[in-house]
Structures are given as structure tokens and as C-alpha cells.
Design a protein around this motif. Structure first.
Motif, mmCIF file in Angstrom:
data_model
loop_
_atom_site.group_PDB
_atom_site.id
_atom_site.type_symbol
_atom_site.label_atom_id
_atom_site.label_comp_id
_atom_site.label_asym_id
_atom_site.label_seq_id
_atom_site.Cartn_x
_atom_site.Cartn_y
_atom_site.Cartn_z
ATOM 1 N N MET A 1 0.849 -1.181 0.000
ATOM 2 C CA MET A 1 0.000 0.000 0.000
ATOM 3 C C MET A 1 0.892 1.241 0.000
ATOM 4 S SD MET A 1 -3.241 0.834 2.369
ATOM 5 C CE MET A 1 -2.830 2.002 3.624
ATOM 6 N N SER A 2 0.505 2.229 -0.776
ATOM 7 C CA SER A 2 1.265 3.469 -0.892
ATOM 8 C C SER A 2 1.001 4.376 0.307
ATOM 9 C CB SER A 2 0.874 4.207 -2.172
ATOM 10 O OG SER A 2 1.120 3.413 -3.306
ATOM 11 N N SER A 3 1.993 5.179 0.648
ATOM 12 C CA SER A 3 1.855 6.124 1.759
ATOM 13 C C SER A 3 0.923 7.269 1.418
ATOM 14 C CB SER A 3 3.222 6.681 2.144
ATOM 15 O OG SER A 3 4.073 5.646 2.574
ATOM 16 N N ILE A 4 0.922 7.684 0.156
ATOM 17 C CA ILE A 4 0.006 8.727 -0.309
ATOM 18 C C ILE A 4 -1.119 8.027 -1.061
ATOM 19 C CG2 ILE A 4 -0.293 10.766 -1.764
ATOM 20 C CD1 ILE A 4 1.559 11.390 0.520
ATOM 21 N N GLN A 5 -2.323 8.127 -0.522
ATOM 22 C CA GLN A 5 -3.511 7.500 -1.120
ATOM 23 C C GLN A 5 -4.599 8.563 -1.221
ATOM 24 O OE1 GLN A 5 -4.425 4.137 -1.872
ATOM 25 N NE2 GLN A 5 -2.286 3.572 -1.735
ATOM 26 N N VAL A 6 -4.923 8.957 -2.447
ATOM 27 C CA VAL A 6 -5.980 9.950 -2.648
ATOM 28 C C VAL A 6 -7.010 9.348 -3.584
ATOM 29 C CG1 VAL A 6 -6.562 12.257 -3.503
ATOM 30 C CG2 VAL A 6 -4.376 11.877 -2.344
ATOM 31 N N ALA A 7 -8.277 9.447 -3.209
ATOM 32 C CA ALA A 7 -9.395 9.048 -4.063
ATOM 33 C C ALA A 7 -10.482 10.088 -3.869
ATOM 34 C CB ALA A 7 -9.900 7.659 -3.694
ATOM 35 N N ASP A 8 -10.958 10.654 -4.971
ATOM 36 C CA ASP A 8 -11.949 11.713 -4.893
ATOM 37 C C ASP A 8 -12.840 11.621 -6.126
ATOM 38 O OD1 ASP A 8 -13.172 13.915 -3.715
ATOM 39 O OD2 ASP A 8 -11.907 15.346 -4.764
ATOM 40 N N GLN A 9 -14.005 12.227 -6.050
ATOM 41 C CA GLN A 9 -14.895 12.258 -7.208
ATOM 42 C C GLN A 9 -15.686 13.550 -7.215
ATOM 43 O OE1 GLN A 9 -17.113 8.659 -6.795
ATOM 44 N NE2 GLN A 9 -18.560 9.514 -5.354
ATOM 45 N N THR A 10 -15.959 14.036 -8.437
ATOM 46 C CA THR A 10 -16.694 15.280 -8.632
ATOM 47 C C THR A 10 -17.589 15.118 -9.853
ATOM 48 O OG1 THR A 10 -14.806 16.540 -7.803
ATOM 49 C CG2 THR A 10 -16.457 17.769 -9.059
ATOM 50 N N PRO B 1 6.249 9.288 -1.140
ATOM 51 C CA PRO B 1 7.064 10.496 -1.104
ATOM 52 C C PRO B 1 8.533 10.147 -0.886
ATOM 53 C CG PRO B 1 5.809 10.283 0.928
ATOM 54 C CD PRO B 1 5.420 9.140 0.041
ATOM 55 N N GLN B 2 9.408 11.025 -1.386
ATOM 56 C CA GLN B 2 10.829 10.839 -1.104
ATOM 57 C C GLN B 2 11.046 10.976 0.398
ATOM 58 O OE1 GLN B 2 13.075 13.709 -3.341
ATOM 59 N NE2 GLN B 2 12.662 12.697 -5.283
ATOM 60 N N LEU C 1 3.241 12.859 7.284
ATOM 61 C CA LEU C 1 2.624 12.026 6.253
ATOM 62 C C LEU C 1 1.162 12.403 6.049
ATOM 63 C CD1 LEU C 1 3.273 9.861 4.255
ATOM 64 C CD2 LEU C 1 2.787 8.150 5.990
ATOM 65 N N LEU C 2 0.452 12.674 7.132
ATOM 66 C CA LEU C 2 -0.936 13.154 7.017
ATOM 67 C C LEU C 2 -0.993 14.487 6.276
ATOM 68 C CD1 LEU C 2 -2.425 12.297 10.524
ATOM 69 C CD2 LEU C 2 -3.129 11.348 8.329
ATOM 70 N N ALA C 3 -0.063 15.375 6.589
ATOM 71 C CA ALA C 3 -0.022 16.683 5.921
ATOM 72 C C ALA C 3 0.275 16.519 4.432
ATOM 73 C CB ALA C 3 1.023 17.581 6.579
ATOM 74 N N ALA C 4 1.173 15.604 4.082
ATOM 75 C CA ALA C 4 1.496 15.358 2.669
ATOM 76 C C ALA C 4 0.281 14.817 1.924
ATOM 77 C CB ALA C 4 2.674 14.390 2.562
#
Length: 127
Positions: free
Chosen positions: A1-10, A82-83, A93-96
Motif C-alpha cells: 500500500m502506498s503512503s500517499i492515497q488519494v481518491a476523490d470524485q466530482t 514520497p521521497q 505524512l498526514l499533511a502530505a
């Protein structure tokens, strides 16, 4: 699982082809994600686009366009590392993640505002 996980819909009251036209082009990508190097992995036309990303993040990003009612639902996904993730605190990590989530939301709202400009609410978009 990736550290940055974004899922959104519009929801966007416009055709998939119209949204794809706005999504097409590195000038917009540089504006939306100025610190990332974005390369097309798969251009799916009116169904969306998939990219690989590098720079401060390494991973994949996608916009999937799902026809719905008189427009499309723009689904945005980002899965990346993230690097220096091994040195990041949980708070950092939450802020990123938040920064990337906001960038995706800004992109989708810009497309929505551009394509729905001047259209009265409840009126089917022009072809």
C-alpha cells in the motif's frame, strides 16, 4: 500500500470528451501539479487518462471519467510514495496526503468551473 492515497470524485455537467480536452496537455498538468513530473501511461480519451508521476512523489495517478446523467463523474486517484517517507513522522505524512488531496480537488473544481461556466443550474449542458 502506498503512503500517499488519494481518491476523490466530482460530478461535472459536461461530456467526457469535453473533460478529456481540458485534461489533455502538459500545460494544465504543470499548473495543477507543479512539482511533479507527469507522463502519460494510458490516454483513454473520453474515459480518462492514467499517468506515472515522479519527483517528490513516485507512483501513479489517474482520472477516470464515468458517464452519469447529463455529464460525467470525474474520479481522481493518486497512489504514490514520497521521497524520504521512512523519515516522515505520522503528522508529516498526514499533511502530505492533505496537500495532494487538495491539489486533486482544485484540479477537478477548475475543470468543473470552466466547463459549467454560464450554464444555469438544472439545464442540460450544450453538446
Amino acid at each position: 500500500m502506498s503512503s500517499i492515497q488519494v481518491a476523490d470524485q466530482t460530478f461535472i455537467a459536461a461530456s467526457g470528451a469535453a473533460v478529456a480536452d481540458v485534461l489533455d496537455g502538459p500545460n494544465n498538468w504543470r499548473k495543477w501539479w507543479p512539482d511533479l513530473t507527469v507522463e502519460v501511461r494510458e490516454d483513454r480519451g473520453d474515459k480518462g487518462i492514467r499517468w506515472t508521476v515522479s519527483g517528490p512523489l513516485t507512483g501513479t495517478m489517474e482520472v477516470w471519467l464515468q458517464p452519469s446523467l447529463d455529464g460525467v463523474i470525474l474520479h481522481y486517484f493518486l497512489h504514490a510514495e514520497p521521497q524520504g517517507v521512512e523519515r516522515m513522522s505520522p503528522r508529516d505524512l498526514l499533511a502530505a496526503n492533505r496537500v495532494r488531496r487538495v491539489a486533486g480537488r482544485n484540479m477537478s473544481f477548475e475543470i468543473k468551473a470552466r466547463l459549467e461556466a454560464g450554464r444555469p443550474a438544472g439545464v442540460t449542458p450544450a453538446a
